[in-house]
Design a protein around this motif. Structure first.
Motif, PDB file in Angstrom:
ATOM      1  N   SER A   1      -8.723  -7.173 -11.993  1.00 60.98           N
ATOM      2  CA  SER A   1      -7.642  -7.990 -11.300  1.00 60.98           C
ATOM      3  C   SER A   1      -8.322  -8.720 -10.825  1.00 60.98           C
ATOM      4  O   SER A   1      -8.419  -8.553 -10.088  1.00 60.98           O
ATOM      5  N   ALA A   2      -7.856  -9.933 -10.937  1.00 61.34           N
ATOM      6  CA  ALA A   2      -8.026 -10.988  -9.635  1.00 61.34           C
ATOM      7  C   ALA A   2      -8.015 -10.865  -8.137  1.00 61.34           C
ATOM      8  O   ALA A   2      -8.554 -11.437  -7.643  1.00 61.34           O
ATOM      9  N   CYS A   3      -6.370 -10.318  -8.040  1.00 62.54           N
ATOM     10  CA  CYS A   3      -5.850  -9.727  -6.503  1.00 62.54           C
ATOM     11  C   CYS A   3      -7.206  -8.455  -5.704  1.00 62.54           C
ATOM     12  O   CYS A   3      -6.642  -9.027  -4.589  1.00 62.54           O
TER      13      CYS A   3
ATOM     14  N   CYS B   1      -2.914 -13.775  -5.733  1.00 61.90           N
ATOM     15  CA  CYS B   1      -1.867 -14.201  -7.078  1.00 61.90           C
ATOM     16  C   CYS B   1      -1.053 -13.127  -7.271  1.00 61.90           C
ATOM     17  O   CYS B   1      -0.090 -13.191  -8.128  1.00 61.90           O
ATOM     18  N   ARG B   2      -1.076 -12.740  -6.329  1.00 62.15           N
ATOM     19  CA  ARG B   2       0.371 -11.283  -6.209  1.00 62.15           C
ATOM     20  C   ARG B   2       1.551 -11.763  -6.555  1.00 62.15           C
ATOM     21  O   ARG B   2       1.922 -12.687  -5.504  1.00 62.15           O
TER      22      ARG B   2
ATOM     23  N   PHE C   1      -9.258 -11.666 -13.844  1.00 56.14           N
ATOM     24  CA  PHE C   1      -8.431 -12.785 -14.304  1.00 56.14           C
ATOM     25  C   PHE C   1      -7.419 -11.708 -14.005  1.00 56.14           C
ATOM     26  O   PHE C   1      -6.693 -10.728 -13.466  1.00 56.14           O
ATOM     27  N   CYS C   2      -5.709 -12.615 -13.381  1.00 55.46           N
ATOM     28  CA  CYS C   2      -4.889 -12.649 -13.657  1.00 55.46           C
ATOM     29  C   CYS C   2      -3.525 -12.743 -14.715  1.00 55.46           C
ATOM     30  O   CYS C   2      -2.938 -13.678 -15.418  1.00 55.46           O
ATOM     31  N   PRO C   3      -3.561 -11.798 -15.421  1.00 47.13           N
ATOM     32  CA  PRO C   3      -2.324 -11.879 -16.883  1.00 47.13           C
ATOM     33  C   PRO C   3      -1.156 -12.036 -16.145  1.00 47.13           C
ATOM     34  O   PRO C   3      -0.577 -13.081 -17.307  1.00 47.13           O
ATOM     35  N   GLU C   4      -0.541 -11.734 -15.176  1.00 53.66           N
ATOM     36  CA  GLU C   4       0.963 -12.855 -14.993  1.00 53.66           C
ATOM     37  C   GLU C   4       0.646 -14.278 -14.631  1.00 53.66           C
ATOM     38  O   GLU C   4       1.316 -14.902 -15.520  1.00 53.66           O
TER      39      GLU C   4
ATOM     40  N   ARG D   1       6.238 -14.435  -6.384  1.00 54.58           N
ATOM     41  CA  ARG D   1       7.576 -14.494  -8.301  1.00 54.58           C
ATOM     42  C   ARG D   1       7.892 -13.349  -7.391  1.00 54.58           C
ATOM     43  O   ARG D   1       7.932 -12.597  -6.384  1.00 54.58           O
TER      44      ARG D   1
ATOM     45  N   MET E   1      -5.348  -3.488 -11.041  1.00 52.84           N
ATOM     46  CA  MET E   1      -5.155  -2.918 -10.128  1.00 52.84           C
ATOM     47  C   MET E   1      -3.475  -2.311 -10.049  1.00 52.84           C
ATOM     48  O   MET E   1      -2.864  -2.061 -10.718  1.00 52.84           O
TER      49      MET E   1
ATOM     50  N   SER F   1       1.236  -1.992 -11.115  1.00 54.04           N
ATOM     51  CA  SER F   1       1.295  -3.139 -10.977  1.00 54.04           C
ATOM     52  C   SER F   1       1.603  -2.478 -12.974  1.00 54.04           C
ATOM     53  O   SER F   1       1.185  -1.741 -13.611  1.00 54.04           O
TER      54      SER F   1
ATOM     55  N   SER G   1       1.860  -5.187 -15.264  1.00 56.99           N
ATOM     56  CA  SER G   1       0.573  -5.035 -16.519  1.00 56.99           C
ATOM     57  C   SER G   1      -0.720  -4.728 -15.709  1.00 56.99           C
ATOM     58  O   SER G   1      -1.130  -4.548 -17.102  1.00 56.99           O
ATOM     59  N   CYS G   2      -0.922  -4.127 -14.444  1.00 56.42           N
ATOM     60  CA  CYS G   2      -2.302  -4.000 -14.440  1.00 56.42           C
ATOM     61  C   CYS G   2      -2.774  -2.787 -14.427  1.00 56.42           C
ATOM     62  O   CYS G   2      -3.421  -1.635 -14.476  1.00 56.42           O
TER      63      CYS G   2
HETATM   64 FE1  SF4 Z   1      -3.130  -8.774  -9.703  1.00 58.03          FE
HETATM   65 FE2  SF4 Z   1      -0.367  -8.408 -10.634  1.00 58.03          FE
HETATM   66 FE3  SF4 Z   1      -2.421 -10.289 -11.380  1.00 58.03          FE
HETATM   67 FE4  SF4 Z   1      -2.447  -7.780 -12.171  1.00 58.03          FE
HETATM   68  S1  SF4 Z   1      -0.755  -9.580 -12.709  1.00 58.03           S
HETATM   69  S2  SF4 Z   1      -4.116  -8.975 -11.473  1.00 58.03           S
HETATM   70  S3  SF4 Z   1      -2.059  -6.773  -9.910  1.00 58.03           S
HETATM   71  S4  SF4 Z   1      -1.490 -10.501  -9.598  1.00 58.03           S
END
Ligand code: SF4
Length: 149
Positions: free
Chosen positions: A7-9, A15-16, A39-42, A51, A105, A108, A110-111
């Protein structure tokens, strides 16, 4: 050693949803010596930073993949399509990078792996995985939650 999607964060990218990151010494230890694909999928799915917070409603990430659950922001805006797009891009990044596992992460939508928020925006956790975590695992990439966050 094979590469790992992270997770990029967790790698210090702010990117959170709240515009912050979640880098920590525990994560640095967990990825030491490994090739990392952050990588950050969001964000990859087209969402801006910062956001609104989003949660899974009606099931977990597997249910979103199967079309029986959604991802919604606390405003009620449906962001399922963005989350699905980000998950597909994460899978592509993992494959392109030769990643056989992912360190993501916790909690989340996503993660998250193992536990996610229940969709009520009250901080309650339920068993389940996020959309990206679910898609990676369905495609043979082992996902584990990052320690210490
Ligand atoms: Fe981090 Fe959320 Fe992006 Fe996943 S989607 S990398 S938890 S900011």
């Amino acid at each position: 050693m094979e590469a790992m999607l992270v997770s990029a964060c967790l790698r210090g990218v702010p990117c959170r949803f709240d515009g912050k990151h979640k880098a920590s010494p525990e994560v640095e230890d967990a990825v030491a010596g490994r090739a990392v694909v952050p990588f950050c999928p969001e964000v990859a799915g087209g969402l801006v930073t910062p956001r609104r917070p989003a949660e899974l409603v009606g099931g977990d990430g597997y249910d979103v993949l199967d079309g029986t659950a959604r991802v919604v922001e606390d405003t009620g805006r449906d962001v399922t399509a963005e989350f699905l797009d980000g998950a597909r891009r994460a899978l592509a990044a993992a494959r392109n990078g030769g990643c056989t596992e992912a360190l993501l992460m916790p909690r989340s939508p996503s993660c998250g792996r193992g536990a996610v928020y229940d969709g009520s925006f009250t901080g309650r956790l339920v068993p389940g995985d996020g959309v990206t975590a679910a898609l990676l695992q369905r495609n043979g990439i082992a996902v584990r939650p990052a320690p210490g966050v």
